[in-house]
Write an enzyme that holds these catalytic residues in place. Structure first.
Site, PDB file in Angstrom:
ATOM      1  N   LEU A   9       9.059  89.190 107.603  1.00 16.06           N
ATOM      2  CA  LEU A   9      10.365  89.740 108.034  1.00 16.06           C
ATOM      3  C   LEU A   9      10.336  91.066 108.875  1.00 16.06           C
ATOM      4  CD1 LEU A   9      12.264  89.124 104.408  1.00 16.06           C
ATOM      5  CD2 LEU A   9      11.809  87.758 106.298  1.00 16.06           C
ATOM      6  N   ALA A  10      10.815  90.950 110.155  1.00 15.57           N
ATOM      7  CA  ALA A  10      10.610  92.162 110.639  1.00 15.57           C
ATOM      8  C   ALA A  10      11.700  92.174 111.907  1.00 15.57           C
ATOM      9  CB  ALA A  10       9.259  92.039 111.666  1.00 15.57           C
ATOM     10  N   ARG A  16      17.322 104.264 109.000  1.00 16.20           N
ATOM     11  CA  ARG A  16      17.002 105.701 108.564  1.00 16.20           C
ATOM     12  C   ARG A  16      15.999 106.390 109.069  1.00 16.20           C
ATOM     13  NH1 ARG A  16      16.576 104.181 102.290  1.00 16.20           N
ATOM     14  NH2 ARG A  16      16.663 102.087 102.976  1.00 16.20           N
ATOM     15  N   TYR A 387     -11.242 115.719 144.619  1.00 19.38           N
ATOM     16  CA  TYR A 387     -10.205 115.156 145.011  1.00 19.38           C
ATOM     17  C   TYR A 387      -9.580 115.976 146.499  1.00 19.38           C
ATOM     18  CZ  TYR A 387      -4.975 114.298 144.591  1.00 19.38           C
ATOM     19  OH  TYR A 387      -3.738 113.848 144.959  1.00 19.38           O
ATOM     20  N   SER A 405     -25.474 128.072 139.450  1.00 22.39           N
ATOM     21  CA  SER A 405     -24.184 128.327 138.883  1.00 22.39           C
ATOM     22  C   SER A 405     -23.251 128.750 139.987  1.00 22.39           C
ATOM     23  CB  SER A 405     -24.634 129.676 138.063  1.00 22.39           C
ATOM     24  OG  SER A 405     -25.241 129.481 136.787  1.00 22.39           O
TER      25      SER A 405
END
Length: 462
Positions: A9-10, A16, A387, A405
């Site tokens: 049953l769905a 609520r 990008y 770095s």
């Protein structure tokens, strides 16, 4: 073996819940409630499954797919009316029919099997799955006669004061003789407080016809929890996660604080792995053996090898191979593949990149759209500039290279094996094998320039 059928049953919207998402699609431990239900139903090996859909029908069908047949309950006229809709598939067939609500995600396949076996053993026309509730408010009550035989089910709104004090409750799950179920459905009416067709009225109809009606009481009241509002949803999540964590611990996984650890259903975790507090393991995730998943890490749809250590990091749709370590505060975005013994340090972000074995990416670095070979050192503050404002481009770095770095690697770019980029360089051209790329302006010192610099000017006059 007797044919078994199942009706889920769905159809209810779940007013609520106060949500745009239909009730049975609200997740418990990472899966929609109705997904938990159909998985448990399938474990009972039914011949056919019929799901009654209404609100959100297309979304429910998309979730369950070809595992069920579907019937639309266009008008919501009660549970009895919902089951009537399955007649086109099941009426007239011999066998046992399980009727179960799509908002009871804590029910186990073991309990459902016991219910069906009890029903068949009693040769009953109907068997109700019941539970004993410390607080039965809101549940239908099981009313028995003086010798303990089930007489009827009374809904909360229709119960007398005496009936309301009964603590044995109806869980909303039943077994029926399929043929007798659909015969009795033709006799139910709407003479009740809600003006609906109650499935529970079938019990009295079968009793009046001299049929056997039984009740099987589950030992665990928690399984009976029906989710009708956000408070019940939170409680269902709490109970389900406790069950999941307990099973992992039984299987040899250590949880430092199970109550604050959130593991979705169907997550795999290898033995001797330690899960610290605040961890979230979500989706289709597999964790290997002998891992440490540090506090407040979140891992989603990812595969983690053996001996991996993850410290306070986020991993999404990625692969981390054996003995790698991640974090703290690293972020592996989708399609990151981290090789064996790789070190991904603090504040490193990796996206759509493969990083070969023994490579180290220590800190404050972005690696995107890249292929890095083995045993590479990537220095602090390196940026893979992938990008151009319109398209993404790839960077390839060969084995045993050294990326200084604060290097900016402008893709598309290839850096050969054993190559070096000088610290602070912006590298726009390929660097050959054994070569060094330097892309920075030559330093020029200006004597006494500080006296002209407004920020320092006043202090230098003192």
């Amino acid at each position: 073996m007797e044919n078994r059928y199942a009706i889920i049953l769905a159809a209810g919207k779940g007013t609520r819940m106060k949500s745009k998402l239909y009730k049975v699609l609200h997740p418990v431990a990472g899966k929609p409630m109705v997904e938990h239900i159909i998985n448990r139903v399938i474990e009972t090996k039914p011949t056919e499954i019929v799901t009654i859909v209404g609100h959100g029908a297309e979304m429910v069908q998309e979730q369950l797919g070809e595992r069920s047949q579907y019937v639309l309950q266009a008008e919501q006229l009660g549970t009895g009316h919902a089951v009537m809709q399955a007649a086109q598939f099941l009426e007239g067939k011999q066998g046992t029919t399980l009727v179960i609500s799509g908002d009871t995600p804590l029910l186990t396949a073991e309990t459902l099997d016991h219910l069906i076996e009890y029903h068949q053993g009693k040769q009953a026309s109907a068997t109700i799955l019941t539970a004993d509730a410390a607080d039965p408010t809101g549940y239908g009550r099981i009313i028995r006669d003086h010798v303990g035989i089930v007489d009827r089910i009374v809904e909360q709104k229709d119960a007398t004061d005496e009936e309301a004090r009964v603590t044995e409750i109806n869980t909303g799950t039943y077994c029926f003789d399929n043929e007798k179920l659909f015969e009795a459905l033709k006799k139910i009416g709407t003479d009740n407080a809600q003006g609906e067709y109650y499935l529970t009225d079938i019990i009295e109809i079968l009793k009046a016809d001299g049929e056997i009606v039984a009740a099987y009481q589950t030992k665990d009241f928690e399984e009976s929890l029906g989710v009708n509002d956000r408070m019940a949803l939170a409680e269902a999540n709490r109970l389900m996660r406790a069950r999941i964590n307990r099973q992992h611990m039984v299987n040899g996984v250590s949880f430092i604080d199970p109550d604050s650890t959130y593991v979705d259903a169907d997550i795999e975790i290898g033995s001797d792995t330690v899960i610290e507090a605040g961890v979230q393991l979500q989706g289709n995730t597999k964790i290997g053996e002998d891992c440490l998943i540090g506090a407040h890490s979140r891992i989603v749809d990812s595969q983690i090898g053996d001996g991996v250590k993850v410290y306070a990091s986020v991993i999404e749709e990625s692969i981390v191979k054996n003995a790698a370590d991640i974090g703290p505060y690293a972020h592996l975005r989708p399609q990151a593949e981290i090789g064996e013994r790789v070190h991904i340090g603090n504040f490193v972000e990796v996206k759509k990149a493969t990083i070969g074995a023994d490579t180290k990416v220590g800190h404050l670095t972005y690696v995107g759209d890249a292929i890095l070979g083995k045993d590479i050192n990537v220095g602090c503050g390196v940026v893979f500039v992938n990008y151009d404002g319109k398209n993404k481009h790839q960077t390839i770095i060969g084995d045993n290279s050294f990326i200084g770095s604060a290097s900016n690697l402008i893709a598309p770019l290839t850096i050969g094996e054993h190559a070096i980029t000088a610290a602070g360089s912006t590298i726009t051209d390929d660097v050959p094998v054994n070569g060094m790329g330097i892309g920075r302006a030559r330093q020029v010192n200006k004597a006494d320039f500080a006296k002209k610099f407004p920020y320092l000017n006043d202090s230098l006059k003192d």
